[in-house]
Write a protein that holds these residues in place. Structure first.
Motif, short mmCIF file in Angstrom:
data_model
loop_
_atom_site.label_atom_id
_atom_site.label_comp_id
_atom_site.label_asym_id
_atom_site.label_seq_id
_atom_site.Cartn_x
_atom_site.Cartn_y
_atom_site.Cartn_z
N MET A 198 12.13 -25.39 13.56
CA MET A 198 13.01 -25.69 12.44
C MET A 198 14.24 -24.79 12.47
N ARG A 199 14.06 -23.54 12.86
CA ARG A 199 15.19 -22.62 12.92
C ARG A 199 16.25 -23.11 13.91
N ASP A 200 15.79 -23.74 14.99
CA ASP A 200 16.72 -24.21 16.02
C ASP A 200 17.59 -25.37 15.55
N VAL A 201 17.11 -26.15 14.59
CA VAL A 201 17.85 -27.35 14.18
C VAL A 201 18.65 -27.13 12.90
N ILE A 202 18.66 -25.91 12.40
CA ILE A 202 19.43 -25.60 11.19
C ILE A 202 20.90 -25.39 11.56
N THR A 203 21.78 -26.09 10.88
CA THR A 203 23.23 -25.89 11.02
C THR A 203 23.70 -24.98 9.90
N ASN A 204 24.51 -24.01 10.22
CA ASN A 204 25.02 -23.09 9.22
C ASN A 204 26.21 -23.68 8.49
N GLY A 205 26.11 -23.74 7.17
CA GLY A 205 27.21 -24.21 6.34
C GLY A 205 27.90 -23.03 5.67
N PRO A 206 28.77 -23.28 4.71
CA PRO A 206 29.46 -22.20 4.01
C PRO A 206 28.48 -21.32 3.24
N MET A 207 28.86 -20.05 3.07
CA MET A 207 28.07 -19.10 2.29
C MET A 207 26.64 -18.95 2.82
N ASP A 208 26.48 -19.12 4.14
CA ASP A 208 25.19 -18.95 4.80
C ASP A 208 24.14 -19.94 4.29
N ILE A 209 24.60 -21.10 3.83
CA ILE A 209 23.68 -22.15 3.40
C ILE A 209 23.23 -22.92 4.64
N GLY A 210 21.92 -23.06 4.81
CA GLY A 210 21.39 -23.82 5.94
C GLY A 210 21.39 -25.30 5.65
N PHE A 211 21.55 -26.09 6.70
CA PHE A 211 21.59 -27.54 6.55
C PHE A 211 20.80 -28.17 7.69
N ILE A 212 19.87 -29.05 7.33
CA ILE A 212 19.06 -29.75 8.33
C ILE A 212 19.25 -31.25 8.16
N SER A 213 19.62 -31.91 9.23
CA SER A 213 19.76 -33.37 9.21
C SER A 213 18.40 -34.00 9.49
N GLY A 214 17.98 -34.88 8.60
CA GLY A 214 16.72 -35.58 8.82
C GLY A 214 16.84 -36.61 9.92
N GLY A 215 17.96 -37.36 9.92
CA GLY A 215 18.19 -38.38 10.93
C GLY A 215 17.03 -39.37 10.98
N SER A 216 16.78 -39.90 12.15
CA SER A 216 15.69 -40.86 12.33
C SER A 216 14.33 -40.20 12.22
N GLY A 217 14.30 -38.86 12.21
CA GLY A 217 13.04 -38.15 12.08
C GLY A 217 12.35 -38.39 10.75
N VAL A 218 13.15 -38.74 9.72
CA VAL A 218 12.55 -39.03 8.42
C VAL A 218 11.63 -40.24 8.52
N VAL A 219 12.11 -41.28 9.23
CA VAL A 219 11.28 -42.46 9.46
C VAL A 219 10.08 -42.09 10.33
N GLY A 220 10.32 -41.20 11.30
CA GLY A 220 9.27 -40.81 12.22
C GLY A 220 8.09 -40.13 11.57
N LEU A 221 8.29 -39.55 10.39
CA LEU A 221 7.18 -38.90 9.70
C LEU A 221 6.06 -39.88 9.38
N ASN A 222 6.41 -41.15 9.28
CA ASN A 222 5.40 -42.17 8.96
C ASN A 222 4.51 -42.52 10.15
N ASN A 223 4.93 -42.13 11.35
CA ASN A 223 4.26 -42.63 12.55
C ASN A 223 3.78 -41.53 13.48
N LEU A 224 3.41 -40.40 12.91
CA LEU A 224 3.00 -39.27 13.74
C LEU A 224 1.58 -39.46 14.28
N THR A 225 1.38 -39.02 15.52
CA THR A 225 0.03 -38.99 16.07
C THR A 225 -0.68 -37.74 15.57
N ARG A 226 -1.98 -37.65 15.85
CA ARG A 226 -2.75 -36.49 15.42
C ARG A 226 -2.14 -35.20 15.98
N GLU A 227 -1.83 -35.20 17.28
CA GLU A 227 -1.28 -33.99 17.89
C GLU A 227 0.07 -33.62 17.29
#
Length: 291
Positions: free
Chosen positions: A88-117
Motif C-alpha cells: 500500500m505504501r508503494d501505491v500512495i501518491t503524495n498530495g499537498p500538505m503531505d496528504i496521501g492519495f490512493i487510486s482505487g481504479g479497477s482494483g475496486v471491482v477486483g475486490l469482489n473476485n479475489l481468490t483465497r490466496e
C-alpha cells in the motif's frame, strides 16, 4: 464451514492482531455534481491542519476528480496491490500538505473476485493503512450503484453530501432507503452525517437537513445527524478551474472556513467513533463479509 466463512474468519483473525486503527469516513452522495469529491479533498486539508495524518482512498470508478484537484497523477492503483504484489505504501501518491492519495481504479471491482490466496495476502497489505494514517477518507462514486453501496454498507461512518436541489434531496433519501433495506446493513451500528452543500444561508442548510431527516424518521424510523454546511461560494469555482483545493487556494474564503468547522466537528466527536469501530482493516473485513 464453507470456504467463504473460512476466509472471513482468517480476515477477522488478521484484523484482531492489528493494534493501530485509523478512523474511516466514507464520503458519498445520492447523485453526481453535488460536491462530493470537493468535500473529500477540502476535509483532508482541514483535518491535516488539525494535526491529523490523512489518506484519501479514491473508490470512484472511472472518474479522477480527486487527482485532478490535487494536481497529481498516480502511477499505481489498488490493482497493483491486488495483482502485482505491491505494498500500500508503494501505491500512495503524495498530495499537498503531505496528504496521501490512493487510486482505487479497477482494483475496486477486483475486490469482489479475489481468490483465497489473494485475500490472505491483500488483507495484511490493506491493514498497513491503519498504521499509516489517523483518518482515511473514502471517496465513493455517486448514486446507488453496487460498488457505492458495498462501500457504504461496510463503513463505520458515512458523510452524505446533499444540496437544496429537490432532486438531490430525493436521491439522498433513495440512497438511505436502499441502504436501510439491505439485509446486510447494520443501521444500528453506523453513523450517517449529512453535509448540506451549496446553500445560501445557515437557515437554508438547516432546512436541507430538516427535510431529509423528516422523511428518514417518518418512513424508516431512523435518524441521520447534521454535521454542517458549506455555502455557495464563487471562490470554489475559481479554485476548481485552476485545479486547486479552495482550502489551500484561499484559506479565508467562506467555503474554506465552513470546511474547517466541519473538520473540527468531526474531531470533537472522534473518540466515540474510534472506540466503536476498528479501522480500515475492519472495514475491509466488513466489505468481504457482506457476500
Amino acid at each position: 464451514m464453507d470456504q467463504a466463512t473460512g476466509l472471513r474468519n482468517v480476515v477477522k483473525m488478521q484484523h484482531a492482531s492489528q493494534t493501530p486503527q485509523a478512523r474511516v469516513l466514507t464520503i458519498t452522495s445520492g447523485k453526481g455534481g453535488v460536491g462530493k469529491s470537493n468535500t473529500a479533498v477540502n476535509l483532508a486539508v482541514q483535518l491535516s491542519r488539525l494535526g491529523k495524518k490523512v489518506i484519501i482512498f479514491d473508490a470512484d470508478i472511472g472518474l479522477a476528480n480527486v487527482e485532478v484537484m490535487f494536481g497529481a497523477i498516480p502511477k499505481y492503483n489498488l490493482s497493483d496491490v491486488l495483482y502485482k504484489g505491491m505494498s500500500m505504501r508503494d501505491v500512495i501518491t503524495n498530495g499537498p500538505m503531505d496528504i496521501g492519495f490512493i487510486s482505487g481504479g479497477s482494483g475496486v471491482v477486483g475486490l469482489n473476485n479475489l481468490t483465497r490466496e489473494q485475500i490472505l495476502g491483500v488483507v495484511g497489505k490493506l491493514s498497513e493503512l491503519d498504521a499509516m494514517a489517523d483518518i482515511i477518507l473514502i471517496d465513493t462514486g455517486a448514486g446507488i450503484s453496487d460498488s457505492v453501496m458495498e462501500f457504504v454498507i461496510a463503513s463505520p461512518e458515512v458523510l452524505l453530501i446533499t444540496t437544496p436541489d429537490p432532486s438531490s434531496l430525493t436521491d439522498s433519501y433513495s440512497l438511505i432507503k436502499t441502504l436501510y433495506r439491505n439485509r446486510q446493513f447494520n443501521y444500528m451500528d453506523t453513523v450517517i452525517n449529512v453535509i448540506a452543500n451549496k446553500v445560501s444561508s445557515a437557515a437554508d442548510g438547516q432546512a436541507v437537513y430538516d427535510k431529509l431527516s423528516s422523511v428518514v424518521s417518518q418512513f424508516l424510523n431512523w435518524n441521520v445527524n447534521y454535521l454542517g454546511l458549506v455555502p455557495q461560494d464563487p471562490v470554489i469555482e475559481k479554485a476548481v478551474r485552476q485545479q486547486q483545493v479552495v482550502s489551500i487556494y484561499d484559506p479565508e474564503a467562506v467555503s474554506s472556513q465552513a470546511f474547517a468547522k466541519i473538520a473540527e466537528s468531526l474531531i470533537s466527536g472522534e473518540n466515540r467513533y474510534y472506540e466503536m469501530k476498528g479501522g480500515f482493516s475492519r472495514m475491509i473485513y466488513n466489505f468481504l463479509n457482506r457476500k
